[in-house]
Design a protein around this motif. Structure first.
Motif, PDB file in Angstrom:
ATOM      1  N   LYS A   4     -10.508  -1.424  12.436  1.00  0.00           N
ATOM      2  CA  LYS A   4      -9.229  -2.114  12.614  1.00  0.00           C
ATOM      3  C   LYS A   4      -8.107  -1.267  12.037  1.00  0.00           C
ATOM      4  O   LYS A   4      -8.253  -0.667  10.973  1.00  0.00           O
ATOM      5  CB  LYS A   4      -9.245  -3.465  11.912  1.00  0.00           C
ATOM      6  N   LEU A   5      -6.982  -1.258  12.731  1.00  0.00           N
ATOM      7  CA  LEU A   5      -5.785  -0.550  12.287  1.00  0.00           C
ATOM      8  C   LEU A   5      -4.659  -1.574  12.230  1.00  0.00           C
ATOM      9  O   LEU A   5      -4.318  -2.171  13.244  1.00  0.00           O
ATOM     10  CB  LEU A   5      -5.456   0.572  13.275  1.00  0.00           C
ATOM     11  N   LEU A   6      -4.104  -1.842  11.039  1.00  0.00           N
ATOM     12  CA  LEU A   6      -3.091  -2.874  10.859  1.00  0.00           C
ATOM     13  C   LEU A   6      -1.834  -2.301  10.217  1.00  0.00           C
ATOM     14  O   LEU A   6      -1.872  -1.265   9.566  1.00  0.00           O
ATOM     15  CB  LEU A   6      -3.637  -4.004   9.975  1.00  0.00           C
ATOM     16  N   THR A   7      -0.722  -3.010  10.400  1.00  0.00           N
ATOM     17  CA  THR A   7       0.544  -2.632   9.789  1.00  0.00           C
ATOM     18  C   THR A   7       0.999  -3.770   8.893  1.00  0.00           C
ATOM     19  O   THR A   7       0.981  -4.935   9.299  1.00  0.00           O
ATOM     20  CB  THR A   7       1.609  -2.361  10.868  1.00  0.00           C
ATOM     21  N   GLY A   8       1.405  -3.440   7.653  1.00  0.00           N
ATOM     22  CA  GLY A   8       1.825  -4.467   6.716  1.00  0.00           C
ATOM     23  C   GLY A   8       2.860  -3.954   5.735  1.00  0.00           C
ATOM     24  O   GLY A   8       3.301  -2.807   5.808  1.00  0.00           O
ATOM     25  N   LEU A   9       3.236  -4.818   4.806  1.00  0.00           N
ATOM     26  CA  LEU A   9       4.279  -4.535   3.829  1.00  0.00           C
ATOM     27  C   LEU A   9       3.663  -4.420   2.441  1.00  0.00           C
ATOM     28  O   LEU A   9       2.903  -5.297   2.022  1.00  0.00           O
ATOM     29  CB  LEU A   9       5.305  -5.667   3.847  1.00  0.00           C
ATOM     30  N   VAL A  10       3.990  -3.354   1.710  1.00  0.00           N
ATOM     31  CA  VAL A  10       3.473  -3.160   0.348  1.00  0.00           C
ATOM     32  C   VAL A  10       4.210  -4.134  -0.581  1.00  0.00           C
ATOM     33  O   VAL A  10       5.430  -4.123  -0.661  1.00  0.00           O
ATOM     34  CB  VAL A  10       3.684  -1.705  -0.129  1.00  0.00           C
ATOM     35  N   THR A  11       3.442  -4.983  -1.276  1.00  0.00           N
ATOM     36  CA  THR A  11       4.055  -5.956  -2.184  1.00  0.00           C
ATOM     37  C   THR A  11       3.840  -5.596  -3.649  1.00  0.00           C
ATOM     38  O   THR A  11       4.487  -6.149  -4.513  1.00  0.00           O
ATOM     39  CB  THR A  11       3.504  -7.373  -1.939  1.00  0.00           C
ATOM     40  N   SER A  12       2.908  -4.662  -3.934  1.00  0.00           N
ATOM     41  CA  SER A  12       2.699  -4.237  -5.311  1.00  0.00           C
ATOM     42  C   SER A  12       2.204  -2.795  -5.331  1.00  0.00           C
ATOM     43  O   SER A  12       1.287  -2.434  -4.593  1.00  0.00           O
ATOM     44  CB  SER A  12       1.673  -5.138  -5.995  1.00  0.00           C
ATOM     45  N   ASP A  13       2.836  -1.978  -6.191  1.00  0.00           N
ATOM     46  CA  ASP A  13       2.393  -0.589  -6.356  1.00  0.00           C
ATOM     47  C   ASP A  13       2.203  -0.269  -7.837  1.00  0.00           C
ATOM     48  O   ASP A  13       2.341   0.852  -8.267  1.00  0.00           O
ATOM     49  CB  ASP A  13       3.385   0.382  -5.712  1.00  0.00           C
ATOM     50  N   LYS A  14       1.839  -1.272  -8.627  1.00  0.00           N
ATOM     51  CA  LYS A  14       1.716  -1.108 -10.068  1.00  0.00           C
ATOM     52  C   LYS A  14       0.433  -0.400 -10.478  1.00  0.00           C
ATOM     53  O   LYS A  14       0.337   0.128 -11.573  1.00  0.00           O
ATOM     54  CB  LYS A  14       1.791  -2.474 -10.752  1.00  0.00           C
ATOM     55  N   MET A  15      -0.568  -0.393  -9.596  1.00  0.00           N
ATOM     56  CA  MET A  15      -1.844   0.247  -9.917  1.00  0.00           C
ATOM     57  C   MET A  15      -1.827   1.704  -9.467  1.00  0.00           C
ATOM     58  O   MET A  15      -1.100   2.068  -8.549  1.00  0.00           O
ATOM     59  CB  MET A  15      -2.978  -0.492  -9.201  1.00  0.00           C
ATOM     60  N   ASP A  16      -2.637   2.521 -10.101  1.00  0.00           N
ATOM     61  CA  ASP A  16      -2.745   3.926  -9.716  1.00  0.00           C
ATOM     62  C   ASP A  16      -3.682   4.049  -8.518  1.00  0.00           C
ATOM     63  O   ASP A  16      -4.816   3.583  -8.566  1.00  0.00           O
ATOM     64  CB  ASP A  16      -3.270   4.746 -10.894  1.00  0.00           C
ATOM     65  N   LYS A  17      -3.208   4.675  -7.451  1.00  0.00           N
ATOM     66  CA  LYS A  17      -3.967   4.912  -6.215  1.00  0.00           C
ATOM     67  C   LYS A  17      -4.373   3.631  -5.494  1.00  0.00           C
ATOM     68  O   LYS A  17      -5.266   3.643  -4.661  1.00  0.00           O
ATOM     69  CB  LYS A  17      -5.205   5.768  -6.487  1.00  0.00           C
ATOM     70  N   SER A  18      -3.742   2.507  -5.817  1.00  0.00           N
ATOM     71  CA  SER A  18      -4.047   1.235  -5.155  1.00  0.00           C
ATOM     72  C   SER A  18      -2.762   0.513  -4.807  1.00  0.00           C
ATOM     73  O   SER A  18      -1.777   0.591  -5.549  1.00  0.00           O
ATOM     74  CB  SER A  18      -4.884   0.341  -6.070  1.00  0.00           C
ATOM     75  N   ASN A  49      -0.612   8.317  -3.901  1.00  0.00           N
ATOM     76  CA  ASN A  49       0.447   7.426  -4.392  1.00  0.00           C
ATOM     77  C   ASN A  49       1.746   7.627  -3.610  1.00  0.00           C
ATOM     78  O   ASN A  49       2.835   7.671  -4.185  1.00  0.00           O
ATOM     79  CB  ASN A  49       0.692   7.638  -5.889  1.00  0.00           C
ATOM     80  N   GLU A  50       1.656   7.750  -2.295  1.00  0.00           N
ATOM     81  CA  GLU A  50       2.846   8.036  -1.486  1.00  0.00           C
ATOM     82  C   GLU A  50       3.615   6.798  -1.063  1.00  0.00           C
ATOM     83  O   GLU A  50       4.783   6.901  -0.692  1.00  0.00           O
ATOM     84  CB  GLU A  50       2.462   8.872  -0.262  1.00  0.00           C
ATOM     85  N   THR A  56       6.762  -0.212   4.629  1.00  0.00           N
ATOM     86  CA  THR A  56       5.894  -0.667   5.709  1.00  0.00           C
ATOM     87  C   THR A  56       4.858   0.425   5.921  1.00  0.00           C
ATOM     88  O   THR A  56       5.212   1.591   6.084  1.00  0.00           O
ATOM     89  CB  THR A  56       6.701  -0.900   6.998  1.00  0.00           C
ATOM     90  N   VAL A  57       3.574   0.038   5.897  1.00  0.00           N
ATOM     91  CA  VAL A  57       2.500   1.028   5.979  1.00  0.00           C
ATOM     92  C   VAL A  57       1.484   0.657   7.053  1.00  0.00           C
ATOM     93  O   VAL A  57       1.365  -0.499   7.448  1.00  0.00           O
ATOM     94  CB  VAL A  57       1.771   1.181   4.621  1.00  0.00           C
ATOM     95  N   LYS A  75      -0.657   5.982   6.987  1.00  0.00           N
ATOM     96  CA  LYS A  75       0.663   6.604   6.866  1.00  0.00           C
ATOM     97  C   LYS A  75       1.693   5.562   6.463  1.00  0.00           C
ATOM     98  O   LYS A  75       1.481   4.369   6.608  1.00  0.00           O
ATOM     99  CB  LYS A  75       1.076   7.268   8.175  1.00  0.00           C
ATOM    100  N   VAL A  76       2.813   6.053   5.946  1.00  0.00           N
ATOM    101  CA  VAL A  76       3.953   5.200   5.627  1.00  0.00           C
ATOM    102  C   VAL A  76       4.825   5.165   6.870  1.00  0.00           C
ATOM    103  O   VAL A  76       5.339   6.195   7.299  1.00  0.00           O
ATOM    104  CB  VAL A  76       4.736   5.738   4.413  1.00  0.00           C
ATOM    105  N   VAL A  77       4.968   3.988   7.468  1.00  0.00           N
ATOM    106  CA  VAL A  77       5.733   3.846   8.706  1.00  0.00           C
ATOM    107  C   VAL A  77       7.236   3.875   8.405  1.00  0.00           C
ATOM    108  O   VAL A  77       7.995   4.577   9.072  1.00  0.00           O
ATOM    109  CB  VAL A  77       5.364   2.535   9.436  1.00  0.00           C
ATOM    110  N   ALA A  78       7.666   3.103   7.393  1.00  0.00           N
ATOM    111  CA  ALA A  78       9.083   3.046   7.037  1.00  0.00           C
ATOM    112  C   ALA A  78       9.229   2.888   5.531  1.00  0.00           C
ATOM    113  O   ALA A  78       8.542   2.067   4.922  1.00  0.00           O
ATOM    114  CB  ALA A  78       9.760   1.889   7.746  1.00  0.00           C
ATOM    115  N   LYS A  79      10.117   3.679   4.939  1.00  0.00           N
ATOM    116  CA  LYS A  79      10.387   3.580   3.504  1.00  0.00           C
ATOM    117  C   LYS A  79      11.295   2.384   3.234  1.00  0.00           C
ATOM    118  O   LYS A  79      12.100   1.996   4.078  1.00  0.00           O
ATOM    119  CB  LYS A  79      11.082   4.848   3.002  1.00  0.00           C
ATOM    120  N   SER A  80      11.202   1.829   2.043  1.00  0.00           N
ATOM    121  CA  SER A  80      12.019   0.688   1.641  1.00  0.00           C
ATOM    122  C   SER A  80      13.470   1.116   1.443  1.00  0.00           C
ATOM    123  O   SER A  80      13.739   2.203   0.943  1.00  0.00           O
ATOM    124  CB  SER A  80      11.480   0.100   0.341  1.00  0.00           C
ATOM    125  N   GLN A  81      14.399   0.251   1.837  1.00  0.00           N
ATOM    126  CA  GLN A  81      15.821   0.522   1.672  1.00  0.00           C
ATOM    127  C   GLN A  81      16.413  -0.238   0.487  1.00  0.00           C
ATOM    128  O   GLN A  81      17.619  -0.258   0.291  1.00  0.00           O
ATOM    129  CB  GLN A  81      16.584   0.119   2.950  1.00  0.00           C
TER     130      GLN A  81
END
Length: 111
Positions: A4-18, A49-50, A56-57, A75-81
């Motif tokens: 499966k290939l899905l597109t979603g929104l990152v809601t937390s980046d507090k963990m290392d590599k997760s 950690n990109e 949006t990833v 991949k990162v589809v769109a960076k946050s503004q």
């Protein structure tokens, strides 16, 4: 069966590599027929950690990496503004302090 290939929104980046990614979807209510918004939460492995909060990833299924991680970042589809106002104000105050200190040194050198 393809992965499966899905597109979603990152809601937390507090963990290392997760990352915690939410995938929004609309589901028809079984009784009332109204479309209700639901979300699926996926824990994603991000080796470099990109991605960051608000991005949006695109993610893909993978064998389990840990207790919760079952997805990898493609991949990162769109960076946050979104602008971090607190960091912006702190930088502005630091700049003002540096300017006033430089101005004070000029006055003592002239006087």
């Amino acid at each position: 069966m393809p992965k499966k290939l899905l597109t979603g929104l990152v809601t937390s980046d507090k963990m290392d590599k997760s990352r915690r990614v939410e995938i929004d979807r609309k589901v028809k209510h079984p009784k009332y027929g109204k479309y209700v918004q639901r979300r699926t939460v996926c824990h994603v492995h991000d080796e470099q950690n990109e991605s960051h909060e608000g991005d949006t990833v695109e993610i893909i299924e993978c064998p389990p990496k840990s207790k919760l991680k079952r997805w990898e970042l493609v991949k990162v589809v769109a960076k946050s503004q979104v602008v971090d106002i607190a960091a912006l104000r702190a930088a502005q105050k630091a700049q003002e302090k540096a300017d006033s200190a430089a101005q004070g040194e000029e006055e003592t050198a002239q006087g």
